[in-house]
Structures are given as C-alpha cells and as structure tokens.
Design a protein around this motif. Structure first.
Motif, PDB file in Angstrom:
ATOM      1  N   PRO A 284       0.821  -1.231   0.000  1.00  0.00           N
ATOM      2  CA  PRO A 284       0.000   0.000   0.000  1.00  0.00           C
ATOM      3  C   PRO A 284       0.845   1.267   0.000  1.00  0.00           C
ATOM      4  O   PRO A 284       1.520   1.581   0.984  1.00  0.00           O
ATOM      5  N   MET A 285       0.806   2.001  -1.088  1.00  0.00           N
ATOM      6  CA  MET A 285       1.582   3.234  -1.204  1.00  0.00           C
ATOM      7  C   MET A 285       1.141   4.277  -0.172  1.00  0.00           C
ATOM      8  O   MET A 285       1.964   4.974   0.424  1.00  0.00           O
ATOM      9  N   ALA A 286      -0.175   4.383   0.064  1.00  0.00           N
ATOM     10  CA  ALA A 286      -0.693   5.442   0.930  1.00  0.00           C
ATOM     11  C   ALA A 286      -0.276   5.278   2.382  1.00  0.00           C
ATOM     12  O   ALA A 286      -0.293   6.242   3.145  1.00  0.00           O
ATOM     13  N   ALA A 287       0.091   4.075   2.808  1.00  0.00           N
ATOM     14  CA  ALA A 287       0.428   3.838   4.209  1.00  0.00           C
ATOM     15  C   ALA A 287       1.922   3.834   4.476  1.00  0.00           C
ATOM     16  O   ALA A 287       2.349   3.712   5.629  1.00  0.00           O
ATOM     17  N   ILE A 288       2.754   3.962   3.440  1.00  0.00           N
ATOM     18  CA  ILE A 288       4.195   3.817   3.604  1.00  0.00           C
ATOM     19  C   ILE A 288       4.788   5.021   4.346  1.00  0.00           C
ATOM     20  O   ILE A 288       4.495   6.170   4.038  1.00  0.00           O
ATOM     21  N   GLU A 289       5.617   4.731   5.340  1.00  0.00           N
ATOM     22  CA  GLU A 289       6.364   5.773   6.046  1.00  0.00           C
ATOM     23  C   GLU A 289       7.786   5.905   5.508  1.00  0.00           C
ATOM     24  O   GLU A 289       8.314   7.001   5.363  1.00  0.00           O
ATOM     25  N   ARG A 290       8.413   4.753   5.213  1.00  0.00           N
ATOM     26  CA  ARG A 290       9.770   4.787   4.681  1.00  0.00           C
ATOM     27  C   ARG A 290      10.082   3.448   4.018  1.00  0.00           C
ATOM     28  O   ARG A 290       9.381   2.449   4.233  1.00  0.00           O
ATOM     29  N   VAL A 291      11.138   3.457   3.229  1.00  0.00           N
ATOM     30  CA  VAL A 291      11.645   2.240   2.595  1.00  0.00           C
ATOM     31  C   VAL A 291      13.103   2.096   3.008  1.00  0.00           C
ATOM     32  O   VAL A 291      13.880   3.048   2.894  1.00  0.00           O
ATOM     33  N   GLU A 292      13.463   0.911   3.516  1.00  0.00           N
ATOM     34  CA  GLU A 292      14.840   0.640   3.897  1.00  0.00           C
ATOM     35  C   GLU A 292      15.435  -0.380   2.935  1.00  0.00           C
ATOM     36  O   GLU A 292      14.867  -1.461   2.737  1.00  0.00           O
TER      37      GLU A 292
ATOM     38  N   ILE B  38       8.100  -0.095   5.149  1.00  0.00           N
ATOM     39  CA  ILE B  38       7.627   0.072   6.514  1.00  0.00           C
ATOM     40  C   ILE B  38       6.472   1.065   6.522  1.00  0.00           C
ATOM     41  O   ILE B  38       6.588   2.190   6.021  1.00  0.00           O
ATOM     42  N   THR B  39       5.339   0.650   7.091  1.00  0.00           N
ATOM     43  CA  THR B  39       4.149   1.500   7.141  1.00  0.00           C
ATOM     44  C   THR B  39       4.179   2.383   8.387  1.00  0.00           C
ATOM     45  O   THR B  39       4.961   2.174   9.317  1.00  0.00           O
ATOM     46  N   LYS B  40       3.310   3.366   8.407  1.00  0.00           N
ATOM     47  CA  LYS B  40       3.217   4.281   9.543  1.00  0.00           C
ATOM     48  C   LYS B  40       2.763   3.521  10.796  1.00  0.00           C
ATOM     49  O   LYS B  40       1.934   2.619  10.726  1.00  0.00           O
ATOM     50  N   ARG B  41       3.339   3.928  11.923  1.00  0.00           N
ATOM     51  CA  ARG B  41       3.050   3.245  13.191  1.00  0.00           C
ATOM     52  C   ARG B  41       1.627   3.522  13.651  1.00  0.00           C
ATOM     53  O   ARG B  41       0.917   2.621  14.100  1.00  0.00           O
ATOM     54  N   SER B  42       1.200   4.775  13.535  1.00  0.00           N
ATOM     55  CA  SER B  42      -0.173   5.148  13.870  1.00  0.00           C
ATOM     56  C   SER B  42      -0.536   6.423  13.132  1.00  0.00           C
ATOM     57  O   SER B  42       0.333   7.216  12.767  1.00  0.00           O
ATOM     58  N   ILE B  43      -1.844   6.627  12.902  1.00  0.00           N
ATOM     59  CA  ILE B  43      -2.337   7.782  12.151  1.00  0.00           C
ATOM     60  C   ILE B  43      -3.640   8.248  12.784  1.00  0.00           C
ATOM     61  O   ILE B  43      -4.478   7.432  13.200  1.00  0.00           O
ATOM     62  N   THR B  44      -3.814   9.563  12.880  1.00  0.00           N
ATOM     63  CA  THR B  44      -5.090  10.134  13.283  1.00  0.00           C
ATOM     64  C   THR B  44      -5.556  11.114  12.217  1.00  0.00           C
ATOM     65  O   THR B  44      -4.746  11.721  11.512  1.00  0.00           O
ATOM     66  N   GLY B  45      -6.865  11.261  12.107  1.00  0.00           N
ATOM     67  CA  GLY B  45      -7.422  12.189  11.140  1.00  0.00           C
ATOM     68  C   GLY B  45      -7.655  11.553   9.792  1.00  0.00           C
ATOM     69  O   GLY B  45      -7.573  10.332   9.619  1.00  0.00           O
ATOM     70  N   VAL B  46      -7.957  12.396   8.826  1.00  0.00           N
ATOM     71  CA  VAL B  46      -8.282  11.946   7.476  1.00  0.00           C
ATOM     72  C   VAL B  46      -7.474  12.755   6.471  1.00  0.00           C
ATOM     73  O   VAL B  46      -7.393  13.977   6.567  1.00  0.00           O
TER      74      VAL B  46
ATOM     75  N   TYR C 118      -6.151   2.626  11.918  1.00  0.00           N
ATOM     76  CA  TYR C 118      -6.202   3.416  10.690  1.00  0.00           C
ATOM     77  C   TYR C 118      -6.323   2.500   9.477  1.00  0.00           C
ATOM     78  O   TYR C 118      -5.965   1.323   9.515  1.00  0.00           O
ATOM     79  N   THR C 119      -6.863   3.086   8.409  1.00  0.00           N
ATOM     80  CA  THR C 119      -7.039   2.377   7.138  1.00  0.00           C
ATOM     81  C   THR C 119      -6.545   3.268   6.006  1.00  0.00           C
ATOM     82  O   THR C 119      -6.851   4.460   5.966  1.00  0.00           O
ATOM     83  N   ALA C 120      -5.770   2.678   5.124  1.00  0.00           N
ATOM     84  CA  ALA C 120      -5.268   3.384   3.942  1.00  0.00           C
ATOM     85  C   ALA C 120      -5.794   2.678   2.693  1.00  0.00           C
ATOM     86  O   ALA C 120      -5.674   1.458   2.570  1.00  0.00           O
ATOM     87  N   VAL C 121      -6.382   3.444   1.795  1.00  0.00           N
ATOM     88  CA  VAL C 121      -6.939   2.905   0.546  1.00  0.00           C
ATOM     89  C   VAL C 121      -6.233   3.576  -0.615  1.00  0.00           C
ATOM     90  O   VAL C 121      -6.072   4.806  -0.636  1.00  0.00           O
ATOM     91  N   ASP C 122      -5.826   2.779  -1.579  1.00  0.00           N
ATOM     92  CA  ASP C 122      -5.113   3.306  -2.739  1.00  0.00           C
ATOM     93  C   ASP C 122      -5.680   2.657  -4.001  1.00  0.00           C
ATOM     94  O   ASP C 122      -5.756   1.425  -4.090  1.00  0.00           O
ATOM     95  N   VAL C 123      -6.093   3.469  -4.959  1.00  0.00           N
ATOM     96  CA  VAL C 123      -6.626   2.987  -6.230  1.00  0.00           C
ATOM     97  C   VAL C 123      -5.859   3.678  -7.351  1.00  0.00           C
ATOM     98  O   VAL C 123      -5.669   4.903  -7.305  1.00  0.00           O
ATOM     99  N   GLN C 124      -5.440   2.922  -8.346  1.00  0.00           N
ATOM    100  CA  GLN C 124      -4.691   3.517  -9.457  1.00  0.00           C
ATOM    101  C   GLN C 124      -5.031   2.816 -10.765  1.00  0.00           C
ATOM    102  O   GLN C 124      -5.426   1.650 -10.777  1.00  0.00           O
ATOM    103  N   ARG C 125      -4.860   3.553 -11.843  1.00  0.00           N
ATOM    104  CA  ARG C 125      -5.145   3.021 -13.171  1.00  0.00           C
ATOM    105  C   ARG C 125      -4.162   3.626 -14.167  1.00  0.00           C
ATOM    106  O   ARG C 125      -3.830   4.813 -14.083  1.00  0.00           O
TER     107      ARG C 125
END
Length: 687
Positions: free
Chosen positions: A131-139, A161-169, A206-213
């Motif tokens: 999931p691209m939208a949830a990524i925090e960093r790449v090692e 590595i995804t984000k540890r926690s997220i608040t808001g939208v 938290y939930t991350a949604v990613d749609v691409q075309r």
C-alpha cells in the motif's frame, strides 16, 4: 504543450496534483524522539544514529517530492538496488532485482515480515501489492542477509515500513499525463483515515486505501522509442518486429504439389499493393519479395506492439494497535490487494509458424483447396493469381479482421499479521504469526478463437483467409470464440510464526554490546491448474495444458546475532542461522562484517558470508519438461569450426587430434539443430 525529446528512457511527464486535502487533522506518525528501533538487516534494537549497516532509508515525503505515485515507480527509482520486471504480455508485476542476481535472490519485506510470492512463479514478491498510501519509509539493505532472514536474502533486502499510527483523514488524487498525447496516462486516488492517540489513549486504528489506473501505451503512439533497453526501463516489454511473413494480412500462400511444399509463395492482393480489403482498416501493409521470387504481404510490424499494457489496482491496508504494560504494543495488520493487467498484442497468427496439435506433436499446415469458394480466382471474388493451377495452398494468416488480441491477467494478494512487542525481564521481544495468500488467473479477453475450429472453417470453405468474412464467416468466428475464458490459474499460501529476543550485555568503547536470538517457522504451498484450452488456442500460452503441478515445504530456523561497537571507530557484527528444510535437510549460514571509520571523510566496510538457496517449488514441480528443437541451424564452434562462425553451414568437421577418439558424426555437429530442455526438475540441488 511543446513536445520534448525522450530523455534517459523516461517519458517526459508533467504531474498535475488534482487535490490534496486535509479533511480533519493531518495524518501523523506518533513516535517518541530518538526511539530505539530495529532496522533492516539486524535484530538488535538501537538508536537510529547508531546504525552501522550499509542501509539506505528513503522516507515517504521524499518519494512524493520525487513525483512517485505508484509502487512500480518507487521500485524503479531505487537506483541503488532495483530494476523493474516488465509486465508486457500480462506479466507478474514489479519485482526488485538487486545486483542483477535475479528477483528470487532479493528479499522483499513489509514491516519486517514476508509476503506471499507472485503465484505463478512463486519465487518473487510483486511489490505492486504493497500500500503506497500507508508507507512511512523504505529501507534498502545493500548487503546479503541470509544469516538473519533466510535463503532469499542473498543479494540484499528491501523493507517497506508503514506508519506506526495515524489520526485524522487525508485524501489525495493525482494524474500523470505524458506531454505527447496518445496513451500512457496514469491516475491515482487514495485516502487515509485513523483514530486514537496511541501515546495518550493507548490505541489507534487506521485504514489506507489506494486505487490507481494506467492506460495502454502503443508503440505506434511513440514511434521514436524503439530501443529495447529503454522500453524495459519504462516497465514495458521489448518487441522484435516480425518481417518473416508469418503475420500476414491478407493470408500469404505456399503452393503444395503432391503433398509437399513447392517452395513457391505469393499473395492474391500483392498486385493491388497489399491494400487490405477489410471494412475497418486495422493494419498498414508493406510488401516484400522472398528469395524464391514470390510476392507476399505482411502486417506492419510497428502497428500492434504495446509498450505499456492497461493496468488497474486497488489496495486496502488496515492496522489496529493497542498499548499495554511498559511500552508494549499488540497490533493486527490486514492487507488486501487486487489488480489486473490487460495486455494487447498483434492479431492471432495461424499457419506454418503456429502449427498446432501439440498432443500428437504433428505438424499440420493451414490449408485451402480449390473446393473453397475463397480460393484465388474462385466464386468468392478473391483475385486470381497467375501460375496457380488449382494446387493446394498452405497459408500463413493473421486474423486482423478481429483486431488486436487482449489477455486478462488478474492477481489477488491477501496478508494478515498479528504481532506483539515489548519488554520482559530486560529483553526486548517481538513475536508474531502471519498468513498470506496470492492468486493469479489468466484468460483470453478479446478476439481469440480456437485454432482447430479455424483450421476446420478454412478447410470447409466457411472462412475467407484472403478478405473480410461474409455473414456465415462472422457467425462461425463467433461460434469458435474463446473470449472470456480462463486457461491458467495458480495460488500460493504462506503460514508463518516468529519470535525475536534482544538485549544489551555490557558497555564497550563505542557503545553497548548487543545480542539477539530468534526463531521462525513457515510453511509454503504452491498449486497451479491449466486446462486444455491452452491446446486449442495457440497463442504464446506458457505452461503445460492439462498439467496441475503442486508442492509444499516447511522451513524452521534459528539465528543469533552479536553486535560489538569495539570503539567509536570500529564496529564488528557476527550472525549465524541454522535452517531445517522439509525437502532439503539442514543448512548453517554464518556472516561476519565490520565497519571502520577512522576519519569523518573515510569509512570502510567489509563482509564475508555464506548463502543457501533452495529451488523454488515451481522450479521443482512446475511446468512439464519438454525438449524443443531450435528454430535455426548451428555449427558447433569446437567440433565444426568456421572462419565465419556467424554464418550457419560454413563449418568443417574438426581435425583436432584432441577429438580424434570421439567418432564425430558431421550431421550432429555441423549445420544441425540444437535441442533445449525446459521445465521443472525435481532433481535440482540447492545453491
């Protein structure tokens, strides 16, 4: 917008941000400053500033600033490590290939744990499922790590590595539009929603949604891009123009006399300039004269090839975390991904280059006889050809009337992880269980017909290989259509459990001596099914129709790591891993490395390690082994040397006394065809 020259194999793109809106609070990663973390390549928690590994960390902000909106683009942009596996004709997606050692020797992780491999190859991870939208960093670990992670970390490790926690939208949308019109546009939309303060309230979800075309990009829309290396860099499939006449529209013929080829070729429409009579012009014909004086037509080889296929993907990533005890966190991760690639190619070819009936290994040309009204000069209106005396004609025919063929390649990837981490009696611990599933289904979407039916239609005079079909012909093509049918599917299932313990033992001159021990277990299964439709539709169908290979293995491992910062300038690291394979027994793989930095401007690193790679399950149990003769003849360079080795048939049987006892047969080493053995081999040994 002014058209610009293609630079470094990339389309000149202008990215237009459509919307980036913070609907409530901005998404925030809630991590304590200077937190001790576990980095890729080590199992010992430490401050980020203490990392001595050859590790490259790329944060999400940097990826966005570079205009990277998809995981495929991210993988290509990791220039320290990565190449993109072309998707081309319905390929397996985007793979990472460090050091060019093949994708199955680079380990790809999501939050430090494995994903299910792409189902058909079952050897590499398709990073498009991350999931691209949830990524925090790449090692990116630019070093082998088999001593910690296992067999497929030989070339290096890439950990998303995804984000540890997220608040808001947070919601976003973007489009990438090539400056030159005509295909290749990309659109992406995503949003992230989270609630709960992990530091204050003790929980977060938290939930991350990613749609691409991505739209298809045809070769004819970019006629200036022909370099295969540049096409591969774009993520496309290089093509080889067919100028042999096998892709013929209308059909070319070869005269048969007394059941044998007379080696005389032609085309009824050559005299008219090979202008196709189809109501809808789908090709740009060109002409050639073959070596025997025959005059034939071929389809324009640049009209149909596709640089990038149409693709679409949706990914959902959900993470729930619950704080407990003194710094402990229990978390659950769920990743769901579904994607498809619809790849187009030239119309289905028939005839001499696609002889079918593989079950009996017979060679059956596509034939038309004088009994057919579509025979040149017959009642169907096909122009007569001077010199034809009613002989049988073998045909090569490309079915342009239906148009380009399109395959549908669909992938599904799921992953569930339950993890707990914290401290107990002075030890940092991390334990988890995971389940991952990958499935791939491949079928025919548009303009495919069953080959035996087409052969019968020409033989019975129903189909016209030299022009547009009448109503009876159109109805017949519809009756033998294979559109919408699936011919191959495969799935991979992964079950895993792991436990890691680490702590500091004592202080050394450069910091604390760290120790980590751990164990993991996983079971992987592979199953493939291919029905007999692959024998009826002769079109680049890989695999063995009617064969349903499967296999599984279990791997249990234990490892230990010792990190010794002897001085502030010198750091030593030692690791060892022992694995038991259910099918290959036991293996032990050690690693020792050092980092020495006597000056701020000078740093030296060195590693010595051992790796072990078991064959993948498809390599052992996959497609059936087949012997395939080469399409060309060859001279053996040692046993039949030639002064012009690139010209077949110019070699002479060697007189070298070293080979005098071999009793050489010139028919086997000079101007002969080679045989290639391909397919799975259950007798393969580990690397």
């Amino acid at each position: 917008m002014k058209q610009q020259r293609i630079n470094q194999a990339r389309l000149s793109l202008s990215a237009i941000a459509v919307a980036v809106m913070a609907l409530t609070n901005t998404a925030q990663a809630q991590e304590a400053p200077m937190q001790r973390v576990e980095v890729t390549g080590s199992s010992i928690k430490r401050l980020a500033t203490e990392n001595a590994l050859p590790l490259t960390t790329i944060k999400a902000e940097e990826l966005l600033n570079r205009g990277l909106t998809t995981m495929s683009e991210v993988a290509v942009a990791l220039t320290v490590a990565s190449t993109n596996e072309p998707v081309g004709g319905g390929g397996s997606g985007t793979m990472i290939n460090m050091r060019g050692l093949n994708t199955n020797r680079t380990l790809v992780l999501l939050n430090g744990r494995r994903l299910a491999n792409e189902a058909l190859g079952d050897s590499s991870v398709n990073v498009d499922v991350i999931p691209m939208a949830a990524i925090e960093r790449v090692e990116v670990l630019r070093d082998g790590a088999s001593a910690l992670y296992g067999t497929d970390a030989i070339a290096g490790v890439v950990n998303f590595i995804t984000k540890r926690s997220i608040t808001g939208v947070t919601a976003s949308a973007s489009t990438v539009q090539p400056e030159q019109s005509g295909g290749g546009a990309q659109r992406r939309a995503g949003f992230v929603v989270g609630k709960g303060d992990l530091a204050v309230e003790g929980w977060n979800v938290y939930t991350a949604v990613d749609v691409q075309r991505r739209d298809s990009l045809l070769q004819r829309d970019r006629p200036n891009i022909t370099d295969p290396a540049k096409i591969a860099q774009l993520g496309g499939t290089p093509f080889t123009p067919n100028t042999s006449g096998g892709a013929a529209s209308p059909a070319n013929f070869t005269i048969y006399r007394n059941g044998k080829s007379a080696n005389i070729t032609g085309n009824p429409y050559f005299a008219a300039g090979c202008v196709t009579p189809y109501a809808v012009q789908t090709t740009i014909p060109s002409t050639r004269t073959n070596a025997n004086g025959g005059k034939t037509c071929i389809t324009d080889p640049t009209y149909y090839p596709e640089l990038l296929p149409e693709a679409q993907q949706a990914t959902i990533f959900t993470k729930a975390s619950l704080a407990h005890g003194d710094g402990g966190i229990l978390s659950i991760e769920l990743n769901l991904s579904k994607s498809y690639i619809d790849a187009s190619d030239a119309p289905q070819p028939f005839g001499a280059s696609t002889d079918y009936d593989r079950l009996t290994a017979s060679r059956k040309p596509l034939m038309i006889t004088k009994a057919s009204k579509w025979y040149p000069g017959g009642s169907g209106g096909v122009p007569a050809v001077a010199g034809l005396n009613g002989e049988d004609l073998a045909l090569t025919w490309s079915l342009d009337e239906l148009g380009a063929v399109t395959t549908h390649d669909e992938q599904v990837n799921h992953r569930l992880v339950v993890q707990d981490e914290g401290q107990i009696k002075g030890w940092d611990y991390r334990a988890g269980v995971s389940y991952a599933y990958s499935q791939r289904n491949i079928g025919f979407r548009d303009n495919f017909v069953r080959t035996p039916g087409l052969y019968a239609g020409v033989e019975q005079g129903i189909l016209n290989p030299f022009g547009p079909q009448d109503q009876a012909g159109r109805d017949y093509l519809e009756s033998i259509s294979a559109d919408g049918l699936e011919y191959r599917n495969a799935d991979v299932r992964y079950y895993g459990a792991d436990l890691n313990l680490s702590r500091t033992l004592m202080d050394l001159g450069g910091g604390a001596l760290g120790l980590a021990i751990g164990a993991d277990w996983h079971r992987e299964s592979f199953e493939e099914n291919m029905n007999m439709l692959g024998d009826e539709v002769v079109y680049k169908v890989s695999g063995t129709p009617g064969r349903n290979p499967s296999g599984s293995r279990r791997v249990a491992g234990m490892y230990a790591e010792l990190d010794a910062p002897v001085t502030k300038q010198l750091n030593l690291n030692f690791a060892v891993r022992a694995d038991h394979f259910s099918d290959f027994g036991n293996t032990v793989n050690p690693k020792a490395s050092f980092r020495y930095q006597p000056l701020k401007q000078l740093m030296l690193r060195g590693t010595v390690s051992k790796g072990f790679r078991a064959p993948t399950l498809p390599e052992l149990y996959g497609s059936e082994r087949t012997l395939t003769p080469s399409s060309s003849n060859w001279d053996d360079p040692l046993l039949c040397p030639s002064s012009t080795p690139s010209v077949t048939g110019t070699g002479q049987l060697t007189t070298d006394p070293r080979y005098a006892g071999l009793n050489l047969d010139p028919t086997r080493v000079c101007n002969t065809r080679l045989t290639t053995l391909t397919g799975a081999n259950p007798d393969l040994e580990p690397e």
